[in-house]
Design a protein around this motif. Structure first.
Motif, PDB file in Angstrom:
ATOM      1  N   LYS A 158     -34.717 -24.688   9.832  1.00  0.00           N
ATOM      2  CA  LYS A 158     -36.085 -24.890   9.358  1.00  0.00           C
ATOM      3  C   LYS A 158     -36.471 -23.825   8.333  1.00  0.00           C
ATOM      4  N   ARG A 159     -35.614 -22.815   8.197  1.00  0.00           N
ATOM      5  CA  ARG A 159     -35.787 -21.826   7.135  1.00  0.00           C
ATOM      6  C   ARG A 159     -34.412 -21.286   6.772  1.00  0.00           C
ATOM      7  N   VAL A 160     -34.259 -20.878   5.521  1.00  0.00           N
ATOM      8  CA  VAL A 160     -32.981 -20.372   5.028  1.00  0.00           C
ATOM      9  C   VAL A 160     -33.232 -19.156   4.150  1.00  0.00           C
ATOM     10  N   ASP A 161     -32.164 -18.429   3.881  1.00  0.00           N
ATOM     11  CA  ASP A 161     -32.233 -17.261   3.003  1.00  0.00           C
ATOM     12  C   ASP A 161     -31.984 -17.717   1.568  1.00  0.00           C
ATOM     13  N   TYR A 162     -32.967 -17.555   0.699  1.00  0.00           N
ATOM     14  CA  TYR A 162     -32.872 -18.016  -0.689  1.00  0.00           C
ATOM     15  C   TYR A 162     -31.655 -17.415  -1.391  1.00  0.00           C
ATOM     16  N   ALA A 188     -37.510 -22.837 -11.044  1.00  0.00           N
ATOM     17  CA  ALA A 188     -37.833 -24.054 -10.289  1.00  0.00           C
ATOM     18  C   ALA A 188     -37.407 -23.917  -8.826  1.00  0.00           C
ATOM     19  N   SER A 189     -36.222 -23.365  -8.598  1.00  0.00           N
ATOM     20  CA  SER A 189     -35.729 -23.245  -7.220  1.00  0.00           C
ATOM     21  C   SER A 189     -36.575 -22.264  -6.414  1.00  0.00           C
ATOM     22  N   GLN A 190     -36.940 -21.144  -7.014  1.00  0.00           N
ATOM     23  CA  GLN A 190     -37.753 -20.153  -6.315  1.00  0.00           C
ATOM     24  C   GLN A 190     -39.145 -20.704  -6.036  1.00  0.00           C
ATOM     25  N   THR A 191     -39.676 -21.468  -6.971  1.00  0.00           N
ATOM     26  CA  THR A 191     -40.997 -22.073  -6.793  1.00  0.00           C
ATOM     27  C   THR A 191     -40.989 -23.067  -5.629  1.00  0.00           C
TER      28      THR A 191
END
Length: 209
Positions: A158-162, A188-191
């Protein structure tokens, strides 16, 4: 804690090094009560981190055995094991729960930092017991992190490390271009990661599928 040190050497779990340093400082200074209390806190931190990754909210009213038990339940570590290995591993998990329960009891007897006890009158934990708790904590925390990292897939998270998915982030940025807001430019990916983590994980799944 040789096993745990190997696991947290780099990556997202390196944050646990602070906990580990506190435990080992207490151990070296023969502060047995502090060793027990800090060890119990590390187990809780590891469980809360893994549970958070998998979408389980730890209830603040749960005791340590319950926290460890619920974390083990939600971790999909048996999916790729042979039946005999599943049965044996589950049996070991039962032993881990017993150990966690006893560590909690030691902490209740000897912990004084969070209880606000008179340090002059507080009972002192035996040095051998504090080392037992120390090495048991190494096994529990390392095992939990290992089964999480080896058996939890993207579909479970449900969450991951960017930072872990640089290849995907670069591809996604190339495909979608920058996000422009006035004079500001954002990846875009960070947003997507910052504003809709579920959509980010879904895009990750589609990419790797």
């Amino acid at each position: 804690m040789v096993w745990l040190k190997q696991i947290i050497e780099d990556g997202r779990y390196v944050k646990f090094k602070l906990n580990l340093d506190i435990i080992e400082k207490n151990l070296a200074e023969k502060n047995t009560n502090g060793t027990v209390e800090a060890s119990k806190a590390l187990i809780e931190s590891v469980c809360k981190t893994i549970s958070g990754d998998l979408g389980l909210k730890i209830d603040t009213a749960w005791n340590l055995p319950k926290v460890v038990s619920e974390t083990l339940k939600i971790t999909p570590f048996v999916k790729n094991m042979e039946k005999d290995d599943i049965d044996r591993t589950k049996a070991i998990c039962g032993c881990i729960l017993t150990i966690a329960s006893k560590i909690a009891e030691f902490r209740n007897d000897y912990g004084f930092m969070s209880h606000g006890r008179d340090v002059e009158e507080a009972k002192k934990c035996d040095e051998v017991i504090s080392r037992l708790v120390y090495f048991s904590t190494d096994i529990i925390c390392s095992f939990l992190i290992e089964i999480h990292t080896n058996f939890s897939t993207l579909k479970d998270l449900k969450r991951v490390d960017y930072e872990k998915y640089k290849e995907f982030n670069e591809w996604f940025d190339d495909e979608n271009g920058d996000v422009i807001i006035g004079a500001l430019k954002f990846s875009a990916s960070q947003t997507l990661y910052n504003n809709d983590i579920s959509a980010y994980i879904e895009a990750l799944n589609d990419y790797f599928d």
